[in-house]
Design an enzyme around this catalytic site. Structure first.
Site, mmCIF file in Angstrom:
data_model
loop_
_atom_site.group_PDB
_atom_site.id
_atom_site.type_symbol
_atom_site.label_atom_id
_atom_site.label_comp_id
_atom_site.label_asym_id
_atom_site.label_seq_id
_atom_site.Cartn_x
_atom_site.Cartn_y
_atom_site.Cartn_z
ATOM 1 N N GLY A 13 -2.564 7.228 22.664
ATOM 2 C CA GLY A 13 -1.195 7.708 22.886
ATOM 3 C C GLY A 13 -0.666 7.199 24.216
ATOM 4 C CE1 TYR A 148 1.802 19.135 19.085
ATOM 5 C CE2 TYR A 148 2.746 21.194 19.891
ATOM 6 C CZ TYR A 148 2.153 19.969 20.131
ATOM 7 O OH TYR A 148 1.905 19.582 21.424
ATOM 8 C CE LYS A 152 -1.533 19.592 20.408
ATOM 9 N NZ LYS A 152 -2.300 18.433 20.869
ATOM 10 C CB ILE A 178 5.511 17.361 29.775
ATOM 11 C CG1 ILE A 178 4.194 18.072 29.434
ATOM 12 C CG2 ILE A 178 5.339 16.426 30.973
ATOM 13 C CD1 ILE A 178 3.612 18.952 30.518
HETATM 14 N N1 SER Z 1 6.344 19.787 24.112
HETATM 15 C C1 SER Z 1 5.683 20.170 22.902
HETATM 16 C C2 SER Z 1 6.641 20.330 21.794
HETATM 17 O O1 SER Z 1 7.745 20.724 22.056
HETATM 18 C C3 SER Z 1 4.945 21.466 23.113
HETATM 19 O O2 SER Z 1 3.610 21.202 23.335
HETATM 20 O O3 SER Z 1 6.305 20.110 20.678
#
Ligand code: SER
Length: 324
Positions: A13, A148, A152, A178
């Protein structure tokens, strides 16, 4: 450093939001030749390509990972390749395939090839509406509603299993959203907190896909990189959690971010048009209790909302101006 003690790092990635900056940071520390960047389809340009090796890896194909690990005698892996939350809701099958098969293959290759350490990012997406949303504890109920998040949670359990069963030194943090100025994120629910800066500088207007009062935990890129590197450098005896560490930094509402940006761009106009991502945001924490990471390996973020916004505006203004 003798060859035996030398770190040979692989990053998957590497063309993504975190990977593109983590690769450069690790190359600064360990030398360009010792850090191999891997991507799937997109070939990078510029600094990422010039500062060290680049390889294509399909993480769903175990042989393609094995080939590169053998070729470069890799002993440390940062496995970042993943499908994020919003894209994952549009294509849950793809999210499961890339995130789960990819991680499983990576852990299997690491085990077989005697890789010493693996970093794998988890996310605030492991939590669902049943978990307390303010100061969300390290250990609480994990019933995510996104694919998602499901990958995780399952991934955290898989990492913990590989540590307990095979002694593989896997380390992980649950990243919040982030924020960064180099490579835009793609397909996440927290992407508005990055897009907003580009639009504020380029167009002085932005249509935000979550409500003004939406509060989510966020983190600025320098802290994100520091977390990964500090955790990986920590003495193994300090790592008490082998699923994934909660990590907090800054929590703010979309409206508070707009107000902070207006200190630099006073005529910035914002409209709020929540879409399907609002529901995802509403199922996630607003702030995170990261006391375990602080206690075990000394986690401490450096940026708050004001210093992050100032730095983002400066960096992005400079970069966007040089692109015209
Ligand atoms: N930034 C990610 C998302 O919004 C969260 O881990 O999917």
């Amino acid at each position: 450093m003798s060859k035996k003690n030398m770190k040979r790092i692989l990053i998957t990635g590497a063309t993504g939001q975190i990977g593109s900056e983590l690769t450069i940071e690790l190359r600064k520390r360990y030398g360009g030749d010792n850090v191999v960047a891997a991507g799937h389809k997109r070939k990078p340009g510029g600094k990422l390509l010039e500062s060290g090796s680049f390889e294509f890896i399909d993480t769903s194909d175990r042989e393609s990972i094995k080939k590169i690990v053998e070729k470069y005698e890799i002993d440390t892996i940062y496995h970042l390749a993943a499908v994020l939350s919003a894209t994952g809701e549009e294509n849950p099958q793809l999210a499961w395939h890339v995130n789960m098969d990819g991680l499983y293959n990576m852990l299997e290759v690491a085990r077989e090839q005697g890789v010493t350490k693996v970093f794998w990012p988890s996310s605030i997406a492991v939590f669902g509406p049943e978990a307390p949303r303010v100061n969300t504890p390290q250990n609480t109920v994990l019933i995510p509603r996104t694919m998602y998040g499901v990958t995780k949670v399952a991934g955290e359990l898989l990492c913990n299993y590989y540590f307990a069963k095979f002694g593989l030194d896997v380390r992980s943090v649950r990243y919040p959203g982030i924020i960064s100025s180099e490579t835009p994120p793609g397909g996440g629910t927290t992407d508005y907190a990055v897009e907003i800066f580009y639009e504020a500088i380029n167009k002085k207007r932005y249509t935000c896909f979550v409500r003004e009062d939406t509060v989510l935990p966020m983190m600025y890129m320098p802290d994100c990189l520091k977390a990964a590197i500090d955790l990986m450098e920590a003495d193994p005896s300090k790592i008490k959690c082998r699923t994934s560490y909660n990590l907090g930094a800054i929590s703010f509402s979309a409206g508070e971010l707009v107000a902070e940006i207006r200190k630099y761009i006073p005529d910035f106009k914002v409209e709020y048009k929540p879409d399907f991502r609002q529901k995802i945001a509403d199922s996630w924490p607003m702030s995170i209790d990261d006391s375990a990471a602080r206690k075990d390996w000394g986690w401490k973020p450096a940026y708050d909302l004001a210093s992050m916004t100032k730095d983002m505006i400066e960096k992005l203004t400079r970069r966007l101006a040089s692109e015209f």
